[in-house]
Design an enzyme around this catalytic site. Structure first.
Site, PDB file in Angstrom:
ATOM      1  CD  GLN A 163      13.166  -5.508   2.837  1.00 55.77           C
ATOM      2  OE1 GLN A 163      13.540  -6.668   2.890  1.00 55.77           O
ATOM      3  NE2 GLN A 163      13.094  -4.837   1.697  1.00 55.77           N
TER       4      GLN A 163
ATOM      5  CB  SER B 184      16.065  -7.289  -0.530  1.00 57.38           C
ATOM      6  OG  SER B 184      15.823  -5.996  -0.028  1.00 57.38           O
TER       7      SER B 184
ATOM      8  CB  CYS C 135      23.758  -7.764   0.360  1.00 57.77           C
ATOM      9  SG  CYS C 135      23.728  -6.267   1.369  1.00 57.77           S
TER      10      CYS C 135
ATOM     11  CG  HIS D 175      22.009 -10.275   4.918  1.00 55.69           C
ATOM     12  ND1 HIS D 175      21.040 -10.036   3.965  1.00 55.69           N
ATOM     13  CD2 HIS D 175      22.998  -9.369   4.672  1.00 55.69           C
ATOM     14  CE1 HIS D 175      21.406  -9.041   3.188  1.00 55.69           C
ATOM     15  NE2 HIS D 175      22.580  -8.603   3.594  1.00 55.69           N
TER      16      HIS D 175
ATOM     17  CG  HIS E  95      17.508 -12.033   3.150  1.00 56.03           C
ATOM     18  ND1 HIS E  95      18.237 -10.868   3.005  1.00 56.03           N
ATOM     19  CD2 HIS E  95      16.264 -11.750   2.693  1.00 56.03           C
ATOM     20  CE1 HIS E  95      17.453  -9.927   2.464  1.00 56.03           C
ATOM     21  NE2 HIS E  95      16.264 -10.446   2.272  1.00 56.03           N
TER      22      HIS E  95
END
Length: 216
Positions: free
Chosen positions: A186, A209, A168, A114, A212
């Site tokens: 998630q 977060s 990330c 991702h 993405h």
């Protein structure tokens, strides 16, 4: 059959230190990945497949198996050099494709990567790139859509772009998250990841977060 693990492009062996990924499990705890040796996942593959397939390694390099560690390593027959991490000029994307096509995956698990763009309302609004992220969610989505256009046009791969643009810490691994099953990520992330076909890249996915792009 031999047990083989796909190495990442993360460089030298790092000991037993764990590296954090910036995704949460469904229970809110962080996903962790081991860094010794650098691995994406472990599968069974036959010796015949190993010899016949194009692994993406530079000329002169081959994959061999360590019986003592029960892990693969890279060997250059000309120089007699051996190493745990892939040599320079390895085509990491081709290596991933090889493993995806020639290995038996653990039942119920998928492999995905991702690219994450955080914003000021993210669960943790900071990253290895920016200690404090102040952009709005709308701005983050705009940035991510720009990345999506570049990927869809064929200009660059998600993995290559993730190295420099993902918020990330998996950026150092081309955004690779390894193998995971249902209930480990998630919910919003999981639903999209499992719905993708192998090789397919998602549109914008919104989680706590950040936003993405996911590639299975």
């Amino acid at each position: 059959m031999k047990v083989i693990a796909v190495p990442t492009a993360s460089g030298a062996v790092r000991g037993t230190r764990r590296e954090r990924l910036d995704l949460c499990t469904s229970s809110g705890t962080e996903i962790l990945s081991w860094s010794l040796p650098p691995l994406l996942f472990v599968f069974k593959v036959s010796a015949e497949q190993l010899l016949q397939a194009d692994t993406g390694l530079p000329a002169g390099w081959e994959v061999r198996h360590s019986n003592s560690k029960n892990l693969p390593y890279f060997f250059n027959a000309s120089s007699k050099e051996s190493r745990w991490e892939p040599p320079e000029a390895t085509d990491v994307d081709k290596l991933k494709v090889y493993m995806a096509q020639n290995t038996r995956k653990p039942e119920g698990k998928i492999h995905a990567a991702h690219l994450l763009v955080k914003h000021r309302d993210s669960r943790r609004p900071g990253s290895w790139k920016e200690p404090t992220i102040t952009r709005t969610k709308e701005e983050a989505i705009g940035i991510l859509k720009g990345h999506e256009r570049r990927i869809q046009s064929g200009e660059i791969s998600l993995g290559d772009l993730a190295q420099t643009e993902s918020d990330c810490s998996s950026a150092r691994k081309n955004g690779d998250l390894g193998m995971f099953g249902r209930g480990e990520m998630q919910k919003e992330f999981e639903e999209v990841a499992f719905a993708l076909e192998p090789g397919q890249v998602s549109g914008v996915v919104d989680t706590a977060s950040g936003v993405h792009l996911i590639q299975r």
